[in-house]
Write an enzyme that holds these catalytic residues in place. Structure first.
Site, mmCIF file in Angstrom:
data_model
loop_
_atom_site.group_PDB
_atom_site.id
_atom_site.type_symbol
_atom_site.label_atom_id
_atom_site.label_comp_id
_atom_site.label_asym_id
_atom_site.label_seq_id
_atom_site.Cartn_x
_atom_site.Cartn_y
_atom_site.Cartn_z
ATOM 1 N N TRP A 288 0.858 -1.198 0.000
ATOM 2 C CA TRP A 288 0.000 0.000 0.000
ATOM 3 C C TRP A 288 0.889 1.242 0.000
ATOM 4 C CZ3 TRP A 288 -5.409 1.234 1.388
ATOM 5 C CH2 TRP A 288 -6.269 0.138 1.238
ATOM 6 N N GLU B 132 -0.408 -7.064 7.696
ATOM 7 C CA GLU B 132 0.283 -8.354 7.521
ATOM 8 C C GLU B 132 1.725 -8.312 8.045
ATOM 9 O OE1 GLU B 132 -1.897 -7.163 4.868
ATOM 10 O OE2 GLU B 132 -3.253 -8.525 5.910
ATOM 11 N N LEU C 240 0.780 3.834 6.824
ATOM 12 C CA LEU C 240 -0.665 3.946 7.074
ATOM 13 C C LEU C 240 -1.052 5.412 6.998
ATOM 14 C CD1 LEU C 240 -0.533 1.353 9.880
ATOM 15 C CD2 LEU C 240 -2.220 1.227 8.052
ATOM 16 N N SER D 264 -11.284 7.891 6.351
ATOM 17 C CA SER D 264 -12.473 8.429 7.020
ATOM 18 C C SER D 264 -13.135 7.426 7.970
ATOM 19 C CB SER D 264 -13.480 8.897 5.968
ATOM 20 O OG SER D 264 -13.691 7.854 5.052
ATOM 21 N N THR D 265 -12.573 6.200 8.054
ATOM 22 C CA THR D 265 -13.140 5.214 8.981
ATOM 23 C C THR D 265 -12.137 4.927 10.101
ATOM 24 O OG1 THR D 265 -12.218 3.286 7.865
ATOM 25 C CG2 THR D 265 -14.327 4.119 7.031
ATOM 26 N N HIS E 116 -10.378 2.250 10.441
ATOM 27 C CA HIS E 116 -9.365 1.274 10.047
ATOM 28 C C HIS E 116 -7.961 1.649 10.510
ATOM 29 C CE1 HIS E 116 -11.080 -1.843 7.519
ATOM 30 N NE2 HIS E 116 -9.850 -2.276 7.379
ATOM 31 N N PHE F 209 10.836 -0.435 14.083
ATOM 32 C CA PHE F 209 9.473 0.043 13.801
ATOM 33 C C PHE F 209 9.498 0.940 12.556
ATOM 34 C CE2 PHE F 209 5.559 2.600 14.716
ATOM 35 C CZ PHE F 209 4.680 1.549 14.531
ATOM 36 N N ARG G 93 8.226 12.311 5.328
ATOM 37 C CA ARG G 93 9.023 11.358 6.097
ATOM 38 C C ARG G 93 9.738 10.324 5.233
ATOM 39 N NH1 ARG G 93 5.693 14.090 8.526
ATOM 40 N NH2 ARG G 93 5.852 14.637 10.738
HETATM 41 N N1 RBF Z 1 -2.539 -1.015 4.445
HETATM 42 C C1 RBF Z 1 -1.483 -0.167 4.511
HETATM 43 O O1 RBF Z 1 -0.342 -0.628 4.501
HETATM 44 N N2 RBF Z 1 -1.688 1.189 4.578
HETATM 45 C C2 RBF Z 1 -2.920 1.754 4.605
HETATM 46 O O2 RBF Z 1 -3.015 2.992 4.667
HETATM 47 C C3 RBF Z 1 -4.045 0.870 4.568
HETATM 48 N N3 RBF Z 1 -5.288 1.398 4.640
HETATM 49 C C4 RBF Z 1 -6.351 0.540 4.583
HETATM 50 C C5 RBF Z 1 -7.639 1.063 4.646
HETATM 51 C C6 RBF Z 1 -8.749 0.213 4.564
HETATM 52 C C7 RBF Z 1 -10.116 0.794 4.634
HETATM 53 C C8 RBF Z 1 -8.548 -1.192 4.432
HETATM 54 C C9 RBF Z 1 -9.708 -2.141 4.321
HETATM 55 C C10 RBF Z 1 -7.269 -1.700 4.389
HETATM 56 C C11 RBF Z 1 -6.157 -0.858 4.459
HETATM 57 N N4 RBF Z 1 -4.865 -1.365 4.390
HETATM 58 C C12 RBF Z 1 -3.790 -0.523 4.467
HETATM 59 C C13 RBF Z 1 -4.616 -2.816 4.132
HETATM 60 C C14 RBF Z 1 -4.437 -3.615 5.425
HETATM 61 O O3 RBF Z 1 -3.181 -3.315 6.014
HETATM 62 C C15 RBF Z 1 -4.479 -5.134 5.116
HETATM 63 O O4 RBF Z 1 -3.550 -5.426 4.089
HETATM 64 C C16 RBF Z 1 -5.852 -5.611 4.679
HETATM 65 O O5 RBF Z 1 -6.843 -5.198 5.580
HETATM 66 C C17 RBF Z 1 -5.880 -7.164 4.566
HETATM 67 O O6 RBF Z 1 -5.598 -7.762 5.825
#
Ligand code: RBF
Length: 158
Positions: free
Chosen positions: A27, A63, A86, A90-91, A93, A118, A132
């Protein structure tokens, strides 16, 4: 011992004989790529050889803790740098993933008795993450710090 600069490495470490795992999420790939590159650059500067830097990816930051455990088992590395980014949406998560990942990474160090760095950015905006990762003018790449931290944490406690 005199207090050195906060966050700065306290001496020179020679990473010639250490093996480092880098596990990164996919991501926010632009930011992740810069952070991974920064970590590798610093590891090489500290004499870690290319064949002793093992890079794997997983889908997202959630993961990272399980993947980190597997990196130790599969590759017998001395340290793992889990790298994720990350960005708050808006939720809820963001809060759940940040909390779960940071807690699990901390605990895993004590379960395995191995250092884990970390390498997770937890940002409120994409701009904060770009800063960053050293992708905005004049900003510093935190991946480099994580590379230096990894070498120090292996060699200091040997
Ligand atoms: N994974 C990230 O590494 N960075 C993110 O910003 C991120 N945002 C997420 C937002 C939502 C709404 C969801 C459903 C998943 C997000 N994930 C993100 C993926 C998460 O870390 C993971 O790979 C999945 O939820 C599958 O377990």
């Amino acid at each position: 011992m005199a207090v050195k600069g906060l966050g700065k490495i306290d001496q020179t470490y020679d990473g010639k004989h250490i093996k480092v795992g880098i596990l990164h999420a996919r991501w926010n790939s632009k930011i992740i790529n810069a952070l991974v590159d920064g970590a590798i650059k610093k590891l090489k500067e500290l004499n870690v050889s290319e064949e002793n830097i093992i890079v794997e990816s997983i889908p997202g930051a959630y993961e990272l803790p399980f993947g980190t455990k597997k990196m130790f088992e599969k590759y017998n590395v001395d340290v793992v740098i889990p790298i994720g980014c990350l960005i708050k949406g808006s939720t809820m998560h963001f809060e759940y993933i940040c909390d779960a990942v940071s807690t699990q990474i901390m605990q895993l160090q004590f379960q395995l008795n191995k250092p884990i760095i970390f390498g997770v950015l937890t940002c409120l905006t994409e701009e904060q993450a770009l800063e960053r990762a050293g992708l905005l003018p004049g900003m510093h790449n935190h991946g480099e710090d994580w590379g230096a931290c990894a070498v120090e944490m292996v060699l200091k406690w040997k």
